[in-house]
Design a protein around this motif. Sequence first.
Motif, PDB file in Angstrom:
ATOM      1  N   PHE A  21     -42.868  29.823 -29.091  1.00 39.23           N
ATOM      2  CA  PHE A  21     -42.359  30.269 -30.068  1.00 39.23           C
ATOM      3  C   PHE A  21     -40.711  30.234 -30.310  1.00 39.23           C
ATOM      4  O   PHE A  21     -40.419  30.191 -31.436  1.00 39.23           O
ATOM      5  N   PHE A  22     -40.008  30.582 -29.087  1.00 44.57           N
ATOM      6  CA  PHE A  22     -38.590  30.559 -29.174  1.00 44.57           C
ATOM      7  C   PHE A  22     -38.002  29.342 -28.768  1.00 44.57           C
ATOM      8  O   PHE A  22     -36.692  29.092 -28.849  1.00 44.57           O
ATOM      9  N   LYS A  23     -38.707  28.381 -28.139  1.00 43.86           N
ATOM     10  CA  LYS A  23     -38.058  27.185 -27.179  1.00 43.86           C
ATOM     11  C   LYS A  23     -37.121  26.230 -28.263  1.00 43.86           C
ATOM     12  O   LYS A  23     -36.230  25.601 -27.793  1.00 43.86           O
ATOM     13  N   ASP A  24     -37.564  26.295 -29.358  1.00 39.59           N
ATOM     14  CA  ASP A  24     -36.951  25.144 -30.357  1.00 39.59           C
ATOM     15  C   ASP A  24     -35.663  25.564 -30.947  1.00 39.59           C
ATOM     16  O   ASP A  24     -35.325  24.877 -31.770  1.00 39.59           O
TER      17      ASP A  24
ATOM     18  N   ILE B 237     -30.391  30.609 -24.310  1.00 41.13           N
ATOM     19  CA  ILE B 237     -31.568  30.693 -25.066  1.00 41.13           C
ATOM     20  C   ILE B 237     -31.441  31.875 -26.235  1.00 41.13           C
ATOM     21  O   ILE B 237     -31.060  32.930 -25.909  1.00 41.13           O
ATOM     22  N   LYS B 238     -32.037  31.500 -27.188  1.00 40.93           N
ATOM     23  CA  LYS B 238     -32.094  32.378 -28.540  1.00 40.93           C
ATOM     24  C   LYS B 238     -33.278  33.523 -28.029  1.00 40.93           C
ATOM     25  O   LYS B 238     -34.244  33.351 -27.566  1.00 40.93           O
TER      26      LYS B 238
ATOM     27  N   VAL C 105     -34.950  24.556 -15.506  1.00 37.96           N
ATOM     28  CA  VAL C 105     -36.185  25.135 -16.138  1.00 37.96           C
ATOM     29  C   VAL C 105     -37.240  23.671 -16.444  1.00 37.96           C
ATOM     30  O   VAL C 105     -38.537  24.024 -16.312  1.00 37.96           O
ATOM     31  N   SER C 106     -36.609  22.601 -16.338  1.00 36.11           N
ATOM     32  CA  SER C 106     -37.138  21.598 -16.664  1.00 36.11           C
ATOM     33  C   SER C 106     -38.158  21.170 -15.448  1.00 36.11           C
ATOM     34  O   SER C 106     -39.119  20.436 -15.836  1.00 36.11           O
ATOM     35  N   LYS C 107     -37.865  21.669 -14.252  1.00 34.42           N
ATOM     36  CA  LYS C 107     -38.703  21.442 -13.210  1.00 34.42           C
ATOM     37  C   LYS C 107     -40.172  21.903 -13.493  1.00 34.42           C
ATOM     38  O   LYS C 107     -41.215  21.463 -12.787  1.00 34.42           O
ATOM     39  N   TYR C 108     -40.101  23.065 -14.056  1.00 33.98           N
ATOM     40  CA  TYR C 108     -41.461  23.856 -14.035  1.00 33.98           C
ATOM     41  C   TYR C 108     -42.000  23.747 -15.945  1.00 33.98           C
ATOM     42  O   TYR C 108     -42.934  23.836 -15.672  1.00 33.98           O
ATOM     43  N   VAL C 109     -40.877  23.634 -16.633  1.00 35.51           N
ATOM     44  CA  VAL C 109     -41.504  23.385 -18.073  1.00 35.51           C
ATOM     45  C   VAL C 109     -41.026  22.060 -18.489  1.00 35.51           C
ATOM     46  O   VAL C 109     -39.947  22.172 -19.116  1.00 35.51           O
ATOM     47  N   PRO C 110     -41.588  21.070 -18.393  1.00 33.80           N
ATOM     48  CA  PRO C 110     -40.786  19.584 -18.659  1.00 33.80           C
ATOM     49  C   PRO C 110     -40.942  19.607 -20.224  1.00 33.80           C
ATOM     50  O   PRO C 110     -41.673  20.219 -21.102  1.00 33.80           O
ATOM     51  N   GLY C 111     -39.634  19.012 -20.627  1.00 34.04           N
ATOM     52  CA  GLY C 111     -39.291  18.698 -22.012  1.00 34.04           C
ATOM     53  C   GLY C 111     -38.812  20.346 -22.712  1.00 34.04           C
ATOM     54  O   GLY C 111     -38.541  20.087 -23.872  1.00 34.04           O
ATOM     55  N   TYR C 112     -38.553  21.069 -21.746  1.00 37.83           N
ATOM     56  CA  TYR C 112     -37.985  22.491 -22.543  1.00 37.83           C
ATOM     57  C   TYR C 112     -36.654  21.948 -22.837  1.00 37.83           C
ATOM     58  O   TYR C 112     -35.721  21.189 -21.813  1.00 37.83           O
TER      59      TYR C 112
ATOM     60  N   ALA D 267     -32.660  21.368 -23.314  1.00 36.94           N
ATOM     61  CA  ALA D 267     -31.752  21.656 -22.388  1.00 36.94           C
ATOM     62  C   ALA D 267     -32.313  22.170 -21.061  1.00 36.94           C
ATOM     63  O   ALA D 267     -31.082  22.802 -20.109  1.00 36.94           O
ATOM     64  N   GLY D 268     -33.369  21.974 -20.691  1.00 36.61           N
ATOM     65  CA  GLY D 268     -33.902  22.429 -19.435  1.00 36.61           C
ATOM     66  C   GLY D 268     -33.383  21.819 -18.265  1.00 36.61           C
ATOM     67  O   GLY D 268     -33.974  22.368 -17.239  1.00 36.61           O
ATOM     68  N   ASP D 269     -32.861  20.793 -18.191  1.00 35.99           N
ATOM     69  CA  ASP D 269     -32.248  20.298 -16.956  1.00 35.99           C
ATOM     70  C   ASP D 269     -30.801  20.966 -16.733  1.00 35.99           C
ATOM     71  O   ASP D 269     -30.250  20.868 -15.784  1.00 35.99           O
ATOM     72  N   LYS D 270     -30.206  21.688 -17.820  1.00 34.67           N
ATOM     73  CA  LYS D 270     -29.129  22.521 -17.553  1.00 34.67           C
ATOM     74  C   LYS D 270     -29.323  24.121 -17.411  1.00 34.67           C
ATOM     75  O   LYS D 270     -28.295  24.372 -16.901  1.00 34.67           O
ATOM     76  N   ILE D 271     -30.183  24.534 -17.790  1.00 34.31           N
ATOM     77  CA  ILE D 271     -30.572  25.924 -17.538  1.00 34.31           C
ATOM     78  C   ILE D 271     -31.313  26.042 -16.340  1.00 34.31           C
ATOM     79  O   ILE D 271     -32.299  25.417 -16.076  1.00 34.31           O
ATOM     80  N   THR D 272     -30.740  26.934 -15.422  1.00 34.83           N
ATOM     81  CA  THR D 272     -31.324  27.257 -14.308  1.00 34.83           C
ATOM     82  C   THR D 272     -32.132  28.503 -14.323  1.00 34.83           C
ATOM     83  O   THR D 272     -31.692  29.448 -14.896  1.00 34.83           O
ATOM     84  N   ILE D 273     -33.063  28.921 -13.285  1.00 33.15           N
ATOM     85  CA  ILE D 273     -33.468  30.091 -13.019  1.00 33.15           C
ATOM     86  C   ILE D 273     -32.502  31.137 -12.905  1.00 33.15           C
ATOM     87  O   ILE D 273     -32.359  32.351 -13.426  1.00 33.15           O
TER      88      ILE D 273
END
Length: 338
Positions: free
Chosen positions: A139-142, A114-115, A89-96, A98-104
């Motif tokens: 709204f939900f990312k954090d 994710i909540k 996910v971090s490839k498209y939404v930098p700073g998300y 755990a975005g480097d561990k969550i894939t499409i």
Amino acid sequence: MLYGQTLSHRIDSLLYLRIPDTTGPGAVFMVAKKGKIVYRKAVGKANLELDVNMQTGNVFQIGSMTKQFTAVAILMLEEQGKLQLTDPVSKYVPGYPAGDKITIHHLLTHTSGIKDFTAMKSLSSIAQKEMSPEAMVNFFKDEPADFSPGERFSYNNSGYVLLGYIIELVSGNTYENFIQHNIFDKAGMKNSGYASDRKVIRNRAYGYHKKEHGYVNKNIISFSVPFSSGALMSTANDMFLWQTALNKNLLLNANSTQKLFTSYTLAGGKPVYYGYGWHLRDINGTASREHGGSVFGFKSMGVYIPEKDIYVIGLSNCDCISPTELTREIAGLTLKAE
């Protein structure tokens, strides 16, 4: 001919048993077999105020059946070489978080952790606001994660909102336009679109809730909130065209289409019985692909039995009428009539 009459009579009996109040909101059910519609019926009212009977061509909000379209859109972008399902996910939404561990892939299979924003108490604060996809993600990312990516299956609307945002970022188009041009137009779905309470929509069925004192109009929600997890509208006939387009590989090649209906597994090897936008179940022991939807005032359910090429769709305009089991029962009757 006898087959058709017998099946129709059985389904009719089942419908009037399950939806006895034809003066209230109702539903549309349709059955197709081997590419041909063999049953179509509308019961109840499309509009209570004007006492308008339901018709088989009425337009309904389909809620979470929207996820099927979102999944296909993602695989279209994969075919175009614009993304890969293994991308983080971090490839498209930098700073998300755990975005480097969550894939499409995790988002598509509800295994991201994710909540789910529909479980957040603060949802009422944005329910009627016009939200950009980025604002919805913010709204939900954090929120704290429910589990590590790939660890569990937990049905999740947030993941599909994030997928819609990625579709916009990668395609350079709005989700609404991408779905319209790449799916609805290609499949000939002329009565489908992104939901709106403002537009005048021909043959719209109005949505209702049932209270102790009777029926009331549905709660208003901004469709920018469910977005790519639940904001589309369609008709029974258009949903049959959707299933036909999938069967004929009109939207995706055969390899990509197969990915939609593959049962994926968790990190530990346990199956999740979910593909990309479809639950993978069975009707009386015969494999089925299913998904339902629920949004204020509406419920939907679609079942496809690939072995017999049977498709059943149920759409209702009251969240007091769930077509889920009824659609599965109709699919079972159709199977039995083989």
